[in-house]
Design a protein around this motif. Structure first.
Motif, PDB file in Angstrom:
ATOM      1  N   ASP A 246     -15.699  11.572  43.827  1.00 43.41           N
ATOM      2  CA  ASP A 246     -17.003  11.091  43.363  1.00 43.41           C
ATOM      3  C   ASP A 246     -17.558  10.043  44.327  1.00 43.41           C
ATOM      4  OD1 ASP A 246     -17.058  12.727  41.127  1.00 43.41           O
ATOM      5  OD2 ASP A 246     -16.011  11.259  39.873  1.00 43.41           O
ATOM      6  N   GLN A 247     -16.694   9.149  44.780  1.00 45.08           N
ATOM      7  CA  GLN A 247     -17.128   8.140  45.755  1.00 45.08           C
ATOM      8  C   GLN A 247     -17.551   8.812  47.056  1.00 45.08           C
ATOM      9  OE1 GLN A 247     -14.393   5.581  48.253  1.00 45.08           O
ATOM     10  NE2 GLN A 247     -15.096   4.001  46.836  1.00 45.08           N
ATOM     11  N   ALA A 248     -16.767   9.785  47.501  1.00 51.91           N
ATOM     12  CA  ALA A 248     -17.085  10.490  48.746  1.00 51.91           C
ATOM     13  C   ALA A 248     -18.431  11.194  48.650  1.00 51.91           C
ATOM     14  CB  ALA A 248     -15.983  11.494  49.071  1.00 51.91           C
ATOM     15  N   LEU A 249     -18.701  11.815  47.505  1.00 48.20           N
ATOM     16  CA  LEU A 249     -19.974  12.520  47.326  1.00 48.20           C
ATOM     17  C   LEU A 249     -21.143  11.545  47.315  1.00 48.20           C
ATOM     18  CD1 LEU A 249     -21.649  15.016  46.873  1.00 48.20           C
ATOM     19  CD2 LEU A 249     -21.016  14.963  44.444  1.00 48.20           C
ATOM     20  N   THR A 250     -20.960  10.420  46.663  1.00 48.98           N
ATOM     21  CA  THR A 250     -22.014   9.403  46.626  1.00 48.98           C
ATOM     22  C   THR A 250     -22.334   8.910  48.034  1.00 48.98           C
ATOM     23  OG1 THR A 250     -21.397   8.671  44.404  1.00 48.98           O
ATOM     24  CG2 THR A 250     -22.661   7.132  45.740  1.00 48.98           C
ATOM     25  N   ILE A 251     -21.301   8.671  48.822  1.00 44.39           N
ATOM     26  CA  ILE A 251     -21.494   8.201  50.193  1.00 44.39           C
ATOM     27  C   ILE A 251     -22.163   9.279  51.038  1.00 44.39           C
ATOM     28  CG2 ILE A 251     -20.266   7.550  52.313  1.00 44.39           C
ATOM     29  CD1 ILE A 251     -18.228   6.093  50.504  1.00 44.39           C
ATOM     30  N   ALA A 252     -21.725  10.524  50.872  1.00 43.74           N
ATOM     31  CA  ALA A 252     -22.309  11.630  51.632  1.00 43.74           C
ATOM     32  C   ALA A 252     -23.788  11.802  51.291  1.00 43.74           C
ATOM     33  CB  ALA A 252     -21.544  12.918  51.359  1.00 43.74           C
ATOM     34  N   MET A 253     -24.130  11.723  50.006  1.00 47.78           N
ATOM     35  CA  MET A 253     -25.525  11.864  49.591  1.00 47.78           C
ATOM     36  C   MET A 253     -26.386  10.758  50.197  1.00 47.78           C
ATOM     37  SD  MET A 253     -26.077  14.538  47.645  1.00 47.78           S
ATOM     38  CE  MET A 253     -27.626  14.038  46.891  1.00 47.78           C
ATOM     39  N   ASP A 254     -25.898   9.535  50.154  1.00 47.81           N
ATOM     40  CA  ASP A 254     -26.670   8.422  50.695  1.00 47.81           C
ATOM     41  C   ASP A 254     -26.822   8.558  52.197  1.00 47.81           C
ATOM     42  OD1 ASP A 254     -27.716   5.521  49.978  1.00 47.81           O
ATOM     43  OD2 ASP A 254     -26.565   5.319  51.834  1.00 47.81           O
TER      44      ASP A 254
END
Length: 438
Positions: A246-254
């Motif tokens: 979830d953290q990785a996806l949030t960072i990737a989206m940003d």
């Protein structure tokens, strides 16, 4: 600028203006810290007074450029609304608050009794800055130039011509109300002038291009003046196997969607094979909802990405809502990909494994290497520089976002009392070489 374009000799008018700017820059270099601070505050105040006029001029530029078919990425950079202008004006005030970069003693050494050496920071002289689309870049660069005691000869893209003219007029009005000569800043308005700028060696000390890789490469190939900048911003994010998805996806989206037209947004997402399928199950709907077009290698396509990424995609700076995705076997394969296709701008890893993340941080040869955070932090304002004149991907300093510290050089100052070199050559006197307090 096309690579086939010839670079004309400067006109008499341009030479005269550059010479006057050089004199104004020399005068600026002698101004005190307090005087340069006050000049920046006056510039900020005048921008605020003329804010509605600047926004109106920018709307005119946007309408004309949209009708002419300017790309969405450049339209995004061109836009200067009230919120963005307010932020830029606040940036000028923050630059005024930064510590003075001039007069800092870096070396203090006694060579002999009564013979003392210092190395002290001084301005570069005159900056020649060529930038595309972004009128707020004019504000950032002008504030950093004045704060660091440098003159600036600036050329913006024709797409922002109205915005730039009003902004420069406001900046010079601000300087005119201070003790700084407003001729320390000058705006070039024609294509011929921007080309001739490349021939002003001896009057311009550093050229800073901000724009397309075609623009940067043309400038690098057609001037004897030192050039600071980067041609490409091909940034990567590697998601390791030991990770909070979830953290990785949030960072990737940003990193991709927060401002895709920026050079620090990611163009390629590298996924460890152990988490790739699970990650993409979550990520594909999120990216699609955000309007991102995903291109994948064969394995990524097996996991749900519809379009194929070609060899060209790995080395393409999209500056748009497009993202290439590749599944890699391990950290070594990710590092090999970055070495092959990266532009030495900014790379990031998301990992909970300290050994893996530390190896990534040491092995990647880029101006910025991040762990568990978005590549969008690669920015002078966010680093606390107040603003930036650009980002440099060269290995020699300055590197990364270039703020005040990148716009100064140094001078050696030697104070003696009748000392002559012959006395040391004959052995009559001997060097002490004693370091003194800075």
């Amino acid at each position: 600028m096309k690579t086939s374009t010839s670079v004309p000799e400067p006109s008499k008018d341009l030479l005269h203006r550059a010479q006057k700017l050089r004199l104004a820059a020399n005068s600026l270099a002698q101004k005190s810290d307090t005087e340069r601070r006050k000049a920046l505050l006056a510039m900020a105040n005048q921008l605020a007074v003329r804010a509605s006029e600047i926004v109106s001029a920018n709307k005119e530029d946007l309408e004309r450029s949209s009708a002419e078919g300017l790309s969405p990425a450049l339209i995004s950079r061109l836009k200067l609304d009230e919120e963005k202008l307010t932020s830029a004006i606040e940036g000028v005030r923050r630059v005024a608050e930064l510590n003075d970069p001039l007069g800092i003693r870096q070396l203090h050494r006694k060579l002999d009794q009564g013979l003392t050496l210092e190395r002290v920071t001084v301005p570069l002289g005159v900056l020649g800055v060529i930038f595309e689309a972004r009128p707020d870049a004019l504000i950032q660069i002008a504030s950093l130039a004045i704060r660091s005691g440098n003159g600036a000869l600036l050329k913006g893209g024709s797409e922002a011509s109205h915005s730039n003219e009003v902004i420069m007029d406001a900046l010079q009005e601000g300087l005119n109300s201070s003790v700084v000569d407003p001729q320390a800043l000058a705006l070039l308005t024609t294509r011929s002038e921007s080309l001739s700028l490349l021939r002003l060696d001896g009057l311009v000390d550093l050229i800073i291009p901000r724009g397309s890789n075609e623009l940067v490469r043309f400038i690098q190939d057609n001037t004897r003046i030192p050039v600071l900048g980067h041609a490409d911003g091909i940034c990567h994010l590697f998601v390791d196997s030991n990770v909070d998805l979830d953290q990785a996806l949030t960072i990737a989206m940003d990193s991709k969607t927060q401002y895709p037209a920026a050079c620090n947004s990611i163009e390629t997402l590298l996924l460890h094979q152990d988490i790739a399928k699970e990650f993409l199950v979550k990520a594909i709907p999120r990216f699609m909802d955000a309007g991102v077009r995903l291109l994948g290698d064969p394995i990524a396509q097996e996991y749900g990405i519809n379009e194929a990424a070609t060899e060209i995609d790995w080395s393409t700076e999209y500056l748009d809502l497009i993202l290439s995705v590749r599944v890699v076997n391990d950290l070594d394969m990710a590092l090999d990909h970055i070495r092959c296709y990266g532009s030495r701008h900014t790379e990031a890893i998301v990992s909970n494994d300290k050994k893996v993340s530390e190896r990534f941080m040491q092995a990647v040869d880029s101006a910025g290497v991040f762990h568990n955070c978005s590549t969008r932090f690669a920015d002078g304002f966010r680093y606390g520089f107040g603003a930036e004149v650009g980002i440099s991907t060269q290995t020699l300093p300055p590197r990364g976002p270039v703020g005040l510290e990148g716009l100064v050089t140094y001078r050696y100052r030697l104070q003696g009392d009748g000392h002559i070199a012959a006395d040391f050559a004959s052995g009559k006197r001997r060097f002490i070489h004693e370091d003194l307090p800075i």
